[in-house]
Design an enzyme around this catalytic site. Sequence first.
Site, PDB file in Angstrom:
ATOM      1  N   LYS A  44      54.997  14.044  32.718  1.00 11.50           N
ATOM      2  CA  LYS A  44      55.591  15.660  32.714  1.00 11.50           C
ATOM      3  C   LYS A  44      54.372  16.162  32.956  1.00 11.50           C
ATOM      4  O   LYS A  44      54.576  17.524  32.981  1.00 11.50           O
ATOM      5  CB  LYS A  44      56.269  15.761  31.468  1.00 11.50           C
ATOM      6  CG  LYS A  44      57.476  14.997  30.984  1.00 11.50           C
ATOM      7  CD  LYS A  44      58.254  15.775  29.929  1.00 11.50           C
ATOM      8  CE  LYS A  44      57.818  15.503  28.692  1.00 11.50           C
ATOM      9  NZ  LYS A  44      58.390  15.642  27.425  1.00 11.50           N
ATOM     10  N   LYS A  46      52.023  17.189  30.892  1.00  5.84           N
ATOM     11  CA  LYS A  46      51.313  17.469  29.498  1.00  5.84           C
ATOM     12  C   LYS A  46      50.459  16.598  28.878  1.00  5.84           C
ATOM     13  O   LYS A  46      50.772  15.514  28.786  1.00  5.84           O
ATOM     14  CB  LYS A  46      52.925  17.638  28.625  1.00  5.84           C
ATOM     15  CG  LYS A  46      53.795  18.536  28.916  1.00  5.84           C
ATOM     16  CD  LYS A  46      54.956  18.702  27.935  1.00  5.84           C
ATOM     17  CE  LYS A  46      55.361  20.011  27.388  1.00  5.84           C
ATOM     18  NZ  LYS A  46      56.496  19.862  26.503  1.00  5.84           N
TER      19      LYS A  46
END
Length: 167
Positions: A44, A46
């Site tokens: 993602k 992140k």
Amino acid sequence: MKTVITYGTFDLFHIGHLRLLQRAKELGDKLIVAVSTDEFNQIKGKKSIIPYEQRSEIVKNIKCVDIVIPENNWEQKIEDIKKYNVDIFVMGEDWKGKFDFLKEYCEVVYLPRTEGISSTEIKNILQHISKLSTTELKKALDILTKIDFEELKEAFQILEQLRKDLW
């Protein structure tokens, strides 16, 4: 019995996370929380500060949470809804509309965020603080420790008197 499921990273666990989980639990009898794994967070884009094992343990120990499962990929949501007979899928309102395709399988609810707090905001503050030069901070502290505050106070009193005399 109504089963509710929600998904999240839950990094730097804060009051906003807790309130989201509490409100999600109020919608049903059983709350399942899928915590994003470190590997999925990388996909993602992140980076978690707290590792998955610790984040899932924190969430597992929240009173309103009944089951914690790992979130390994985007596609597992339909699988999880079927596997756990989920009635309600819950996410924060910042995801509004993104999971409407799940309405085919269960009710989809987007809950309001807690104002003034977010993990992203906390991470940004920490990143900003970490960029501060320790050399410059030490220099400033060294200067401050050498100040004679009685002399400084006297200088301000003189300046205050001059201001009054001039105006």
